[in-house]
Scaffold this motif. Sequence first.
Motif, short mmCIF file in Angstrom:
data_model
loop_
_atom_site.label_atom_id
_atom_site.label_comp_id
_atom_site.label_asym_id
_atom_site.label_seq_id
_atom_site.Cartn_x
_atom_site.Cartn_y
_atom_site.Cartn_z
N VAL A 6 0.85 -1.19 0.00
CA VAL A 6 0.00 0.00 0.00
C VAL A 6 0.89 1.24 0.00
CG1 VAL A 6 -1.73 1.31 1.26
CG2 VAL A 6 -1.84 -1.19 1.23
N GLU A 7 0.75 2.05 -1.04
CA GLU A 7 1.52 3.28 -1.14
C GLU A 7 0.58 4.47 -1.20
OE1 GLU A 7 4.68 3.74 -0.89
OE2 GLU A 7 5.25 1.60 -0.83
N PRO A 8 0.76 5.48 -0.34
CA PRO A 8 -0.09 6.67 -0.41
C PRO A 8 0.08 7.37 -1.76
CG PRO A 8 1.14 6.61 1.65
CD PRO A 8 1.72 5.54 0.78
N PRO A 9 -1.00 7.90 -2.33
CA PRO A 9 -0.90 8.62 -3.61
C PRO A 9 0.01 9.83 -3.49
CG PRO A 9 -3.19 8.17 -3.04
CD PRO A 9 -2.38 7.84 -1.84
N ARG A 48 -7.45 -1.63 -5.06
CA ARG A 48 -6.44 -0.62 -5.39
C ARG A 48 -6.66 0.62 -4.53
NH1 ARG A 48 -8.80 3.32 -8.71
NH2 ARG A 48 -10.80 2.71 -9.65
N VAL A 49 -5.61 1.39 -4.42
CA VAL A 49 -5.70 2.70 -3.77
C VAL A 49 -6.17 3.70 -4.81
CG1 VAL A 49 -4.41 4.56 -2.65
CG2 VAL A 49 -3.96 2.17 -2.04
N GLN A 50 -7.15 4.50 -4.45
CA GLN A 50 -7.68 5.48 -5.39
C GLN A 50 -6.64 6.55 -5.69
OE1 GLN A 50 -11.43 7.47 -4.18
NE2 GLN A 50 -12.34 6.40 -5.90
N ALA A 51 -6.40 6.80 -6.97
CA ALA A 51 -5.42 7.80 -7.39
C ALA A 51 -6.01 8.61 -8.55
CB ALA A 51 -4.11 7.13 -7.81
N PRO A 52 -5.70 9.92 -8.62
CA PRO A 52 -4.75 10.62 -7.78
C PRO A 52 -5.24 10.86 -6.37
CG PRO A 52 -5.83 12.17 -9.24
CD PRO A 52 -6.29 10.80 -9.66
N GLY A 53 -6.52 10.66 -6.10
CA GLY A 53 -7.03 10.83 -4.74
C GLY A 53 -7.09 12.29 -4.34
N GLY A 54 -7.29 12.50 -3.04
CA GLY A 54 -7.40 13.86 -2.52
C GLY A 54 -6.21 14.24 -1.67
N ARG A 55 -6.28 15.46 -1.12
CA ARG A 55 -5.19 15.97 -0.28
C ARG A 55 -5.49 15.78 1.21
NH1 ARG A 55 -5.70 19.26 -4.71
NH2 ARG A 55 -3.79 19.66 -5.88
#
Length: 303
Positions: A6-9, A48-55
Amino acid sequence: MSTAPVEPPQRLVSALSGDPDSPVRKWLAALPTVVQQRLDAWDLTLERVQAPGGRGSLVALVRQQDGTPAALKFPVPGQASAREGAALAAWDGWGAVRLLRSDETGGALLLERLHGAVSLRSLPEAKALLEAAGTVRRLWVAPAEGHPFETLAGRTEEAVAALETTGALVPAAGPLVDEARELRRALPAGSTEQVLLHGAFRQGKVLAGERVPWLAVGPAPVVGERAYDLAGLVLDRFEDLVAGSGGAATARRRVARLADSLEVERDRLRAWTLYRAVATGVRESAAGDRRHGELLLEFATWL
């Protein structure tokens, strides 16, 4: 269960790239481990991790044990995010994304899956405003006794103090800053409304769903008067009004139309909109985004 890394966007990483010793940066560094722990604890399979995602959060698309899709959200720690789950629980899917499960200690929220790439901003402006008004109306409920939410007066107290500081960095905005400060001092005392507000409402916070067509997400809940929430909607897509002809008249018509359709006093909606436009415009100008900040200040003069 999932063993996928798991990698943060990058957008989230960039937004939190301040002091490496700050609590938020430490939260970011621990996030991959925390996400995996929650996947295991709730028996979720990571898609999956949602990308680009939010801040302001990491959102992972997951499957529950029975195969039902869901979204696992990890908001950036803070007072507003700490109350997000409580607001979603209070709404219980009425006008907002449904909360399926929450981790009060770590702040994780398991939510029903919505179509994250489809918000009200994908609609023509008139249709988007109509749908947004219908959605936010559903959120305005009486908070339960002993509720955990801050008040509107309390939330804006810190903001008006910042306005006094940053306003000095934008001398041309002096008269608008003075007006915004006076409005902020008078507005909370001028209303007895105490309803649960989304607190960060705009078209981009309303996503397409399966259960109903449109549902609000990402609240920064606060208790106060409805005009505060509606002011965010007046400011939505303000750049389009600034770029077009007759923007001032269109802005005033928007205030009147939204106020009348939701039975909110026009003068109070105008006042909260002006305050929010000036506070945000001055803050962004002082932070280096002068173009966007100046457009907001210009919009404020039209009100």
